[in-house]
Design a protein around this motif. Structure first.
Motif, PDB file in Angstrom:
ATOM      1  N   GLU A  46       0.644  -1.541  -0.223  1.00  0.00           N
ATOM      2  CA  GLU A  46       0.182   0.599  -0.016  1.00  0.00           C
ATOM      3  C   GLU A  46       1.231   1.570   0.085  1.00  0.00           C
ATOM      4  N   SER A  47       1.706   1.077   0.560  1.00  0.00           N
ATOM      5  CA  SER A  47       2.915   2.462   0.388  1.00  0.00           C
ATOM      6  C   SER A  47       3.827   2.828  -0.887  1.00  0.00           C
ATOM      7  N   ASP A  48       3.665   3.706  -1.178  1.00  0.00           N
ATOM      8  CA  ASP A  48       4.717   4.109  -2.182  1.00  0.00           C
ATOM      9  C   ASP A  48       5.661   4.619  -2.187  1.00  0.00           C
ATOM     10  N   ASP A  49       6.332   5.245  -0.507  1.00  0.00           N
ATOM     11  CA  ASP A  49       7.173   5.957  -0.048  1.00  0.00           C
ATOM     12  C   ASP A  49       7.457   5.097   1.429  1.00  0.00           C
ATOM     13  N   LEU A  50       8.325   4.069   1.980  1.00  0.00           N
ATOM     14  CA  LEU A  50       8.106   3.002   2.964  1.00  0.00           C
ATOM     15  C   LEU A  50       9.844   3.198   3.480  1.00  0.00           C
ATOM     16  N   THR A  51       9.879   3.619   5.025  1.00  0.00           N
ATOM     17  CA  THR A  51      10.415   3.629   5.237  1.00  0.00           C
ATOM     18  C   THR A  51      10.372   2.803   6.945  1.00  0.00           C
ATOM     19  N   VAL A  52      11.207   2.052   6.749  1.00  0.00           N
ATOM     20  CA  VAL A  52      11.505   1.289   8.350  1.00  0.00           C
ATOM     21  C   VAL A  52      12.644   1.261   9.237  1.00  0.00           C
ATOM     22  N   ASP A  53      12.333   1.860  10.184  1.00  0.00           N
ATOM     23  CA  ASP A  53      13.373   2.360  11.194  1.00  0.00           C
ATOM     24  C   ASP A  53      13.425   1.112  12.281  1.00  0.00           C
ATOM     25  N   ILE A  54      15.234   0.682  12.299  1.00  0.00           N
ATOM     26  CA  ILE A  54      14.878  -0.508  12.611  1.00  0.00           C
ATOM     27  C   ILE A  54      16.039   0.126  14.291  1.00  0.00           C
ATOM     28  N   ARG A  55      16.427   1.548  14.350  1.00  0.00           N
ATOM     29  CA  ARG A  55      16.991   1.334  15.550  1.00  0.00           C
ATOM     30  C   ARG A  55      17.132   0.665  16.689  1.00  0.00           C
ATOM     31  N   ARG A  56      15.744   0.079  16.709  1.00  0.00           N
ATOM     32  CA  ARG A  56      15.578  -0.151  18.484  1.00  0.00           C
ATOM     33  C   ARG A  56      15.255  -1.229  18.514  1.00  0.00           C
ATOM     34  N   LEU A  57      16.054  -2.393  17.707  1.00  0.00           N
ATOM     35  CA  LEU A  57      16.162  -3.968  17.695  1.00  0.00           C
ATOM     36  C   LEU A  57      17.205  -4.144  18.417  1.00  0.00           C
ATOM     37  N   ASP A  87      21.065   2.965  12.914  1.00  0.00           N
ATOM     38  CA  ASP A  87      22.496   2.912  13.866  1.00  0.00           C
ATOM     39  C   ASP A  87      23.302   2.228  14.467  1.00  0.00           C
ATOM     40  N   GLN A  88      22.586   1.160  14.256  1.00  0.00           N
ATOM     41  CA  GLN A  88      23.508  -0.039  15.378  1.00  0.00           C
ATOM     42  C   GLN A  88      24.833  -0.688  14.728  1.00  0.00           C
ATOM     43  N   PRO A  89      25.853  -0.618  14.356  1.00  0.00           N
ATOM     44  CA  PRO A  89      26.632  -0.946  14.018  1.00  0.00           C
ATOM     45  C   PRO A  89      26.464  -2.785  13.832  1.00  0.00           C
ATOM     46  N   TRP A  90      25.834  -2.800  14.938  1.00  0.00           N
ATOM     47  CA  TRP A  90      26.698  -5.000  14.978  1.00  0.00           C
ATOM     48  C   TRP A  90      25.568  -5.171  13.354  1.00  0.00           C
ATOM     49  N   ILE A  91      24.204  -4.047  13.682  1.00  0.00           N
ATOM     50  CA  ILE A  91      23.535  -4.626  12.433  1.00  0.00           C
ATOM     51  C   ILE A  91      23.860  -4.737  11.004  1.00  0.00           C
ATOM     52  N   LEU A  92      24.368  -3.259  11.435  1.00  0.00           N
ATOM     53  CA  LEU A  92      25.435  -2.829   9.880  1.00  0.00           C
ATOM     54  C   LEU A  92      26.310  -3.988   9.138  1.00  0.00           C
ATOM     55  N   ARG A  93      26.705  -4.021  10.126  1.00  0.00           N
ATOM     56  CA  ARG A  93      27.353  -4.983  10.078  1.00  0.00           C
ATOM     57  C   ARG A  93      26.740  -6.658   9.417  1.00  0.00           C
ATOM     58  N   ALA A 118       6.659   7.218  20.161  1.00  0.00           N
ATOM     59  CA  ALA A 118       5.644   6.630  20.381  1.00  0.00           C
ATOM     60  C   ALA A 118       6.707   5.192  21.381  1.00  0.00           C
ATOM     61  N   LEU A 119       8.045   5.445  20.869  1.00  0.00           N
ATOM     62  CA  LEU A 119       8.492   3.602  21.357  1.00  0.00           C
ATOM     63  C   LEU A 119       9.055   4.395  22.427  1.00  0.00           C
ATOM     64  N   GLY A 120       9.341   5.241  22.632  1.00  0.00           N
ATOM     65  CA  GLY A 120      10.407   5.797  23.556  1.00  0.00           C
ATOM     66  C   GLY A 120      12.217   5.603  22.701  1.00  0.00           C
ATOM     67  N   PRO A 121      13.094   6.988  24.100  1.00  0.00           N
ATOM     68  CA  PRO A 121      14.041   7.368  23.205  1.00  0.00           C
ATOM     69  C   PRO A 121      15.178   5.735  23.073  1.00  0.00           C
ATOM     70  N   VAL A 122      15.666   6.007  21.823  1.00  0.00           N
ATOM     71  CA  VAL A 122      16.991   5.323  21.559  1.00  0.00           C
ATOM     72  C   VAL A 122      18.081   4.794  22.215  1.00  0.00           C
ATOM     73  N   VAL A 123      17.694   3.737  23.030  1.00  0.00           N
ATOM     74  CA  VAL A 123      19.198   3.814  23.680  1.00  0.00           C
ATOM     75  C   VAL A 123      20.230   2.896  23.844  1.00  0.00           C
ATOM     76  N   PRO A 124      21.214   2.776  22.931  1.00  0.00           N
ATOM     77  CA  PRO A 124      22.167   2.592  22.450  1.00  0.00           C
ATOM     78  C   PRO A 124      22.992   1.310  23.404  1.00  0.00           C
ATOM     79  N   LEU A 125      23.075   0.536  22.930  1.00  0.00           N
ATOM     80  CA  LEU A 125      24.000  -0.774  22.885  1.00  0.00           C
ATOM     81  C   LEU A 125      24.942   0.033  22.925  1.00  0.00           C
TER      82      LEU A 125
END
Length: 136
Positions: A46-57, A87-93, A118-125
């Motif tokens: 359904e989306s023409d422009d989809l951003t998936v934010d995985i910074r909180r995985l 922005d997580q180095p381990w996922i980027l790797r 709505a998910l709260g702040p990003v907590v660095p791993l």
């Protein structure tokens, strides 16, 4: 952006016009992939422009990367815009080691347009044990 009402602690979706932002949280493994796949498939359709934010995985395995690659591939084939915010180095790797960089096209930064989270702040791993510098 408007928050779509739902009661899912692992996925928050905001959408306005043609832009949709899906923020994932938790451990993207086989169990969560089975839970999220129908919703993400619908967003891809359904989306023409989809951003998936995985910074909180907090975890992502091959099944999780497979779901992201599936979504990105479908978006690209449709000619729709795909963004993966990570922005997580381990996922980027993991993305780099699996040679999915060209397909997933991970970006640093915040989804556009920035909104209260709505998910709260990003907590660095913490850094990986034994790793003192980024692996290239």
């Amino acid at each position: 952006m408007q928050l779509i009402p739902r009661h899912d602690p692992y996925l928050v979706v905001r959408s306005t016009g043609g832009l949709t932002v899906a923020a994932l949280r938790g451990e993207l493994d086989l169990v969560l992939v089975r839970h999220l796949r129908p919703e993400l498939d619908a967003l891809v359709r359904e989306s023409d422009d989809l951003t998936v934010d995985i910074r909180r995985l907090t975890f992502c395995d091959a099944t999780g990367l497979g779901l992201l690659a599936h979504c990105a591939g479908r978006m690209h084939r449709r000619g729709a815009r795909w963004r993966l915010v990570c922005d997580q180095p381990w996922i980027l790797r993991l993305i780099r080691l699996t040679e999915l960089s060209d397909l997933l096209r991970p970006e640093h930064g915040t989804p556009y347009p920035p909104q209260p989270d709505a998910l709260g702040p990003v907590v660095p791993l913490p850094a990986e044990p034994g790793v003192t510098r980024p692996v290239s």
